[in-house]
Write a protein that holds these residues in place. Structure first.
Motif, PDB file in Angstrom:
ATOM      1  N   GLY A  28       0.809  -1.203   0.000  1.00 51.42           N
ATOM      2  CA  GLY A  28       0.000   0.000   0.000  1.00 51.42           C
ATOM      3  C   GLY A  28       0.844   1.255   0.000  1.00 51.42           C
ATOM      4  O   GLY A  28       0.320   2.378  -0.041  1.00 51.42           O
ATOM      5  N   HIS A  29       2.168   1.079   0.021  1.00 56.12           N
ATOM      6  CA  HIS A  29       3.112   2.199  -0.027  1.00 56.12           C
ATOM      7  C   HIS A  29       4.144   2.017  -1.131  1.00 56.12           C
ATOM      8  O   HIS A  29       4.612   2.982  -1.733  1.00 56.12           O
ATOM      9  N   PHE A  30       4.537   0.755  -1.385  1.00 53.20           N
ATOM     10  CA  PHE A  30       5.581   0.442  -2.364  1.00 53.20           C
ATOM     11  C   PHE A  30       5.003  -0.484  -3.421  1.00 53.20           C
ATOM     12  O   PHE A  30       4.394  -1.502  -3.095  1.00 53.20           O
ATOM     13  N   VAL A  31       5.201  -0.149  -4.681  1.00 48.89           N
ATOM     14  CA  VAL A  31       4.640  -0.978  -5.748  1.00 48.89           C
ATOM     15  C   VAL A  31       5.593  -2.094  -6.135  1.00 48.89           C
ATOM     16  O   VAL A  31       6.804  -2.014  -5.902  1.00 48.89           O
ATOM     17  N   THR A  32       5.027  -3.142  -6.707  1.00 51.73           N
ATOM     18  CA  THR A  32       5.835  -4.242  -7.219  1.00 51.73           C
ATOM     19  C   THR A  32       5.167  -4.810  -8.462  1.00 51.73           C
ATOM     20  O   THR A  32       3.938  -4.770  -8.595  1.00 51.73           O
ATOM     21  N   ALA A  91      15.007   3.470  -8.413  1.00 46.80           N
ATOM     22  CA  ALA A  91      14.907   2.294  -9.280  1.00 46.80           C
ATOM     23  C   ALA A  91      16.026   1.296  -8.988  1.00 46.80           C
ATOM     24  O   ALA A  91      15.802   0.082  -8.961  1.00 46.80           O
ATOM     25  N   VAL A  92      17.229   1.805  -8.747  1.00 47.76           N
ATOM     26  CA  VAL A  92      18.360   0.932  -8.405  1.00 47.76           C
ATOM     27  C   VAL A  92      18.117   0.247  -7.064  1.00 47.76           C
ATOM     28  O   VAL A  92      18.376  -0.954  -6.903  1.00 47.76           O
ATOM     29  N   LEU A  93      17.619   0.992  -6.093  1.00 52.61           N
ATOM     30  CA  LEU A  93      17.335   0.414  -4.773  1.00 52.61           C
ATOM     31  C   LEU A  93      16.310  -0.712  -4.876  1.00 52.61           C
ATOM     32  O   LEU A  93      16.438  -1.751  -4.220  1.00 52.61           O
ATOM     33  N   LYS A  94      15.293  -0.522  -5.697  1.00 51.93           N
ATOM     34  CA  LYS A  94      14.266  -1.551  -5.862  1.00 51.93           C
ATOM     35  C   LYS A  94      14.860  -2.826  -6.454  1.00 51.93           C
ATOM     36  O   LYS A  94      14.508  -3.939  -6.056  1.00 51.93           O
ATOM     37  N   LYS A  95      15.778  -2.666  -7.404  1.00 48.46           N
ATOM     38  CA  LYS A  95      16.415  -3.842  -7.988  1.00 48.46           C
ATOM     39  C   LYS A  95      17.280  -4.570  -6.967  1.00 48.46           C
ATOM     40  O   LYS A  95      17.384  -5.795  -6.977  1.00 48.46           O
ATOM     41  N   LEU A  96      17.889  -3.803  -6.060  1.00 52.92           N
ATOM     42  CA  LEU A  96      18.737  -4.409  -5.034  1.00 52.92           C
ATOM     43  C   LEU A  96      17.935  -5.250  -4.043  1.00 52.92           C
ATOM     44  O   LEU A  96      18.447  -6.202  -3.468  1.00 52.92           O
ATOM     45  N   THR A  97      16.661  -4.874  -3.826  1.00 48.73           N
ATOM     46  CA  THR A  97      15.831  -5.656  -2.901  1.00 48.73           C
ATOM     47  C   THR A  97      15.519  -7.034  -3.470  1.00 48.73           C
ATOM     48  O   THR A  97      15.341  -7.992  -2.729  1.00 48.73           O
ATOM     49  N   ASP A  98      15.429  -7.132  -4.807  1.00 48.15           N
ATOM     50  CA  ASP A  98      15.248  -8.403  -5.501  1.00 48.15           C
ATOM     51  C   ASP A  98      14.067  -9.201  -4.946  1.00 48.15           C
ATOM     52  O   ASP A  98      14.196 -10.370  -4.584  1.00 48.15           O
ATOM     53  N   ALA A  99      12.900  -8.571  -4.872  1.00 46.08           N
ATOM     54  CA  ALA A  99      11.698  -9.255  -4.406  1.00 46.08           C
ATOM     55  C   ALA A  99      11.192 -10.208  -5.483  1.00 46.08           C
ATOM     56  O   ALA A  99      11.017  -9.823  -6.637  1.00 46.08           O
ATOM     57  N   LYS A 100      10.967 -11.473  -5.090  1.00 45.12           N
ATOM     58  CA  LYS A 100      10.520 -12.484  -6.040  1.00 45.12           C
ATOM     59  C   LYS A 100       9.393 -13.307  -5.441  1.00 45.12           C
ATOM     60  O   LYS A 100       9.316 -13.486  -4.227  1.00 45.12           O
ATOM     61  N   PHE A 101       8.528 -13.842  -6.306  1.00 41.96           N
ATOM     62  CA  PHE A 101       7.451 -14.744  -5.899  1.00 41.96           C
ATOM     63  C   PHE A 101       6.867 -15.355  -7.164  1.00 41.96           C
ATOM     64  O   PHE A 101       7.104 -14.861  -8.278  1.00 41.96           O
ATOM     65  N   ASP A 102       6.135 -16.437  -7.013  1.00 40.19           N
ATOM     66  CA  ASP A 102       5.508 -17.080  -8.160  1.00 40.19           C
ATOM     67  C   ASP A 102       4.348 -16.221  -8.661  1.00 40.19           C
ATOM     68  O   ASP A 102       3.508 -15.784  -7.870  1.00 40.19           O
ATOM     69  N   ALA A 103       4.299 -15.991  -9.961  1.00 39.45           N
ATOM     70  CA  ALA A 103       3.225 -15.183 -10.535  1.00 39.45           C
ATOM     71  C   ALA A 103       2.882 -15.689 -11.921  1.00 39.45           C
ATOM     72  O   ALA A 103       3.735 -16.232 -12.632  1.00 39.45           O
TER      73      ALA A 103
END
Length: 318
Positions: free
Chosen positions: A194-198, A298-310
């Motif tokens: 609700g604050h950060f998009v993915t 944008a670089v920070l978001k890539k560093l978080t590397d959030a993954k899940f099945d979609a």
């Protein structure tokens, strides 16, 4: 004038009154800012007072599983009276049985929170047979992990029906009694989404942004109406190990367990915190997103590397 006889000043009136004393307004703001920082510093060393919820009538939606179930257990341990809603009959009855074992008085209802009529009907039954709800925990939620074009129309609709519209219907049902008594607590279980998009959660993120906005707008409105006895709390965690999202992972840290999320939620409720991030450093990340340039974010978001099945690469059925 509104139907309740409360005069709401127009934008022009507000601008005029502010322009008349700009220096005084600035001094007031600076004084408030300094006081708030000093207060926050003092609170680092002074134990926060926690309110009692013993005897309070607590209604929890989505109580048959995950965060809702664990939250019910915590209120039961604190001797609250419980009303539990869930679409899953077995799940909500199992939660109710455990809460009774913990010594709480419990009523369980099978309610589909995607249906406004069921919410209003169950709410009337609660008010007539049990009493006025003093703590409302809007927890029910659904998710579909898929890119926008792969998300079915009915899945989009259901996410909005459960993740935000249900919050509005339940609040409209139980808020009048809270308003009359100037007493109560409304809890919005939202998400870090609700604050950060993915990616691959466009509809889900949209519904959770709406839930956060609902919490903030409701909080502001209650303040404007002078109902300072009605508290609000919004919970915003990252991935939780509940099975709703398949195989989640992130370089930010481990996937959260339900118990640690509920521990933070209960602390937020008992100390009347308005926004509860889990983990707490998400608030710093939110600030950085507002301060840093878009390319750096944008670089920070890539560093978080959030993954899940979609689900991806499909075309939704109309």
């Amino acid at each position: 004038m509104t139907s309740q006889g409360i005069k709401v000043p127009s934008g022009g009136q507000r601008a005029l009154s502010g322009a008349m004393n700009p220096i005084l307004d600035l001094l007031l703001f600076l004084a408030t800012l300094i006081y708030s920082y000093l207060e926050a510093f003092v609170k680092l060393f002074v134990p926060v007072k926690r309110k009692s919820v013993s005897g309070e009538l607590v209604l929890i939606t989505g109580a048959g599983h995950g965060v809702g179930r664990a939250t019910a257990f915590e209120f039961a341990k604190r001797h609250s009276r419980l009303v539990l809603w869930d679409i899953n009959k077995h799940g909500v009855e199992d939660t109710a049985a455990e809460c009774e074992r913990l010594g709480a008085t419990v009523r369980a209802f099978v309610v589909d929170c995607s249906k406004r009529e069921e919410i209003y009907s169950a709410a009337e039954k609660v008010k007539k047979e049990i009493g006025d709800v003093s703590i409302l925990v809007n927890n029910a939620g659904v998710i579909t992990a898929a890119d926008l074009l792969s998300t079915q129309d009915h899945q989009v609709e259901r996410m909005f029906e459960v993740n935000i519209l249900a919050h509005i219907w339940t609040t409209r049902a139980f808020l009048p009694a809270m308003m009359n008594n100037n007493y109560g607590h409304i809890v919005t279980v939202a998400s870090a989404a609700g604050h950060f998009v993915t990616s691959f959660m466009v509809a889900y993120c949209s519904s959770k942004f709406a839930a956060v906005g609902f919490h903030k707008a409701l909080t502001e409105e209650l303040s404007t109406l002078g109902k300072d006895g009605i508290k609000t709390t919004c919970l915003c965690p990252v991935f939780i190990n509940t099975g709703f999202v398949k195989n989640p992972s992130t370089r930010l840290g481990k996937i959260l367990e339900v118990e640690e999320v509920v521990e933070a939620l209960m602390e937020g409720i008992l100390t009347n915190q308005k926004m509860v991030f889990v983990p707490s450093h998400l608030s710093i990340a939110l600030l950085s997103e507002m301060l840093f340039p878009e390319r750096a974010v944008a670089v920070l978001k890539k560093l978080t590397d959030a993954k899940f099945d979609a689900v991806t690469g499909q075309t939704s059925a109309q």
